[in-house]
Scaffold this active site. Structure first.
Site, mmCIF file in Angstrom:
data_model
loop_
_atom_site.group_PDB
_atom_site.id
_atom_site.type_symbol
_atom_site.label_atom_id
_atom_site.label_comp_id
_atom_site.label_asym_id
_atom_site.label_seq_id
_atom_site.Cartn_x
_atom_site.Cartn_y
_atom_site.Cartn_z
ATOM 1 C CD GLU A 16 -2.776 1.324 2.399
ATOM 2 O OE1 GLU A 16 -2.699 0.480 3.302
ATOM 3 O OE2 GLU A 16 -3.574 2.286 2.393
ATOM 4 N NE ARG B 265 4.350 -7.945 10.733
ATOM 5 C CZ ARG B 265 3.647 -7.309 9.768
ATOM 6 N NH1 ARG B 265 2.659 -7.915 9.168
ATOM 7 N NH2 ARG B 265 3.936 -6.092 9.439
ATOM 8 C CE LYS C 78 3.181 0.105 4.781
ATOM 9 N NZ LYS C 78 2.473 0.100 3.505
#
Ligand code: ATP
Ligand code: MG
Length: 564
Positions: free
Chosen positions: A37, A263, A273
């Site tokens: 994104e 992850r 983020k």
């Protein structure tokens, strides 16, 4: 037919793909995607996903798309898109002409939603976000059906159309999938598909005021691109039934397989983020490309190479369980890479003047110094030597402890690539008493680095010739946080920032061969560490070097101590 070559080690994802190839599930195709994104810069965690998706595509001679997953206007922008493109390229991967944007699918996604309404599988709901949450239930309590759940198809179609047309305020209506409010999987309790958001989108402007939710947009974007293996992180495991539900209900031709992996978590930093944005916005760092940031832009500026990052990602592998990787492992990957490729040069970070009393004034010699001790292919450069030198302040002690082998009054050391010198006296600042100059004699017989009479020295120190060396600024970067897990406690993670993560030295002296070093070029400063010219601030007139990593892991000792 896809063929597999033997390079990277296998893992559970590759085993699934092998099985799919064996049973011909996707007619022999392997198509992956990396779907960031554009609401921030990519970090080292994203690199793991990039290497995995592009790596699998290369290994199975398939394809990997780069897709901007841009379905939420807030926080997304073109600067982030540009940075993502630059970073994936820099890592060494190629999506050819397959750069896609989920925002290009808005019309198609809208049509899919209309189809679901027509099939009685989606409805417009008036409940507010809070009410929806209350109705959702918990793990132990089933959800409650919305009073709007059984609205007729025609009314739903009309309301949805008017949502799109901008007739309603934000929050007035949402479109929800009609699945099962009693499902043990909360994700399946009539999830929201569309919400009204009257915000400008960086690509579609104000064309849309309804935006699709991730779960609805992502599976269909994958399907539109005919992805075979949709690889994502573990937190989406519970969303997989929903991923499949949308595709099954819409009877689409292409139904990708979602596969989840753990992850990357890395000690001594944060990889989210939201938190990285906070560090940038509150000016704890100089920007997304601050060399202390775990972003690819920061790491590139710090002197990391794509090879080191790819090696690191291969080494950590992919697993199904969450774990935390030690920052030391990442640091070691860059050390290893630079050990092979970085030319060795001499730089004095905290200079102390040395006068060679018995060396003729005005005489200059040039020593031929190899760039790499093991790799003669790297060649050599001439390093000038003269009567006045700089050495590292810490290489001299007036009152040395027993085990100090470097320079002190009466002691002899070797100058790297040069003579033995012996300290005879010091000059001090009359006000502070600080040693400002060290006087030495040299032995002309030791030019080779060895004494003909066989006498030995215990230390070799680096140096530069004062008349020839260049001034430089050196930025000593260290870990951004001083604790392994800055998120462990409830307190604000910024409290754990390492106040010593940047030390700027402005009066360094480097050997003249570094004049005009290209932006980003990498060096080992002998005995000091690995450095690169700062790609942003370094210039011919003012050299600036960033420390990429120290020669040895100095944190191992610290954490050993903390354990005791
Ligand atoms: P963040 O948690 O930092 O906000 P995100 O998952 O929201 O990250 P996206 O831009 O959606 O960020 O991520 C793009 C892809 O990168 C996704 O497929 C995601 O699973 C993957 N990814 C993100 N963070 C990591 C990580 N730490 N380790 C491995 N893959 C990751
Ligand atoms: Mg995401």
């Amino acid at each position: 037919m896809v063929q597999k070559d033997s390079s990277p080690p296998s893992d559970f994802i590759r085993e699934i793909i092998d099985e799919h190839l064996r049973i011909n599930r996707f007619k022999g195709r392997v198509a992956t995607r990396f779907p960031p994104e554009p609401n921030g810069y990519l970090h080292i965690g994203h690199a793991k996903s990039v290497c995995l998706n592009f790596g699998i595509a290369a290994q199975y001679k398939g394809t990997c798309n780069l897709r901007m997953d841009d379905t939420d206007p807030s926080g997304e922008n073109q600067e982030y898109v540009n940075s993502i493109i630059q970073d994936v390229k820099w890592l060494g991967f190629d999506w050819e002409d397959r750069l896609y944007y989920a925002s290009d699918y808005y019309e198609q996604l809208y049509q899919y939603a209309v189809q679901l309404i027509k099939r009685g599988k989606a409805y417009v709901c008036n409940l507010s976000a809070d009410e929806i949450r209350e109705h959702r239930g918990t793990l132990t309590k089933p959800g409650k059906e919305s009073p709007y759940r059984n609205r007729g198809v025609e009314e739903n179609l009309d309301l949805f159309k008017r949502m799109r047309a901008g007739e309603f305020d934000e929050g007035a209506y949402v479109l929800r999938a009609k699945i099962d409010m009693t499902s043990p999987n909360i994700t399946m309790r009539d999830p929201v598909m569309y919400r009204i958001k009257k915000e400008n989108h960086y690509r579609t402007g104000n064309k849309w005021c309804i935006y699709p939710m991730y779960d609805f947009a992502h599976c269909l974007s994958d399907s539109i691109e005919r992805i075979t293996h949709s690889i994502c992180t573990l937190e989406f495991e519970n969303n997989r039934p929903l991923y499949d539900w949308f595709l099954d209900e819409l009877k689409v031709e292409s139904h990708p397989q979602q596969i989840e992996f753990a992850r990357l978590n890395l000690s001594f930093t944060v990889l989210s983020k939201r938190r990285l944005i906070e560090l940038v916005e509150k000016r704890y760092v100089s920007g997304w490309n601050d060399p202390r940031m775990p972003t690819l832009a920061g790491m590139r500026r710090r002197g990391f190479t794509p090879e080191a990052i790819r090696n690191f990602c291969e080494r950590i592998g992919v697993a199904k369980n969450d774990s935390v990787i030690d920052m030391a492992l990442l640091e070691n990957s860059i050390r290893e890479d630079l050990n092979g490729r970085a030319p060795r040069v001499m730089a004095v970070l905290r200079p102390l003047r040395v006068v060679i009393d018995n060396y003729p004034e005005g005489q200059i010699e040039e020593f031929d110094c190899p760039y790499h001790p093991q790799d003669i292919e790297m060649g050599s450069r001439k390093v000038p030597f003269s009567r006045l030198l700089y050495i590292e302040k810490e290489d001299f002690l007036e009152n040395p402890p027993k085990k100090f082998y470097r320079l002190s009054i009466g002691r002899e050391v070797r100058l790297r690539y040069g003579y033995f010198i012996k300290c005879v006296s010091v000059a001090k600042d009359p006000n502070t008493g600080e040693v400002v100059e060290v006087h030495c004699t040299y032995d002309p017989e030791t030019r080779s680095g060895f004494a003909p009479d066989g006498r030995k020295v215990d230390a070799t120190i680096h140096w530069v010739s004062a008349a020839h060396s260049l001034s430089a600024e050196v930025r000593l970067y260290d870990r951004l946080f001083r604790v392994a897990n800055p998120l462990e406690k409830d307190s604000d993670f910024t409290e754990y920032l390492n106040s010593k993560s940047l030390e700027i030295l402005r009066s360094c002296q480097v050997e003249p061969s570094l004049a005009g070093a290209a932006p980003g070029s990498q060096f080992q400063f002998e005995r000091v560490g690995y450095f690169c010219t700062d790609p942003v601030d370094s210039s011919d007139r003012a050299l600036v070097f960033n420390r990429t990593v120290t020669l040895r892991d100095s944190w191992a000792k610290i954490s050993e101590k903390e354990k005791k």
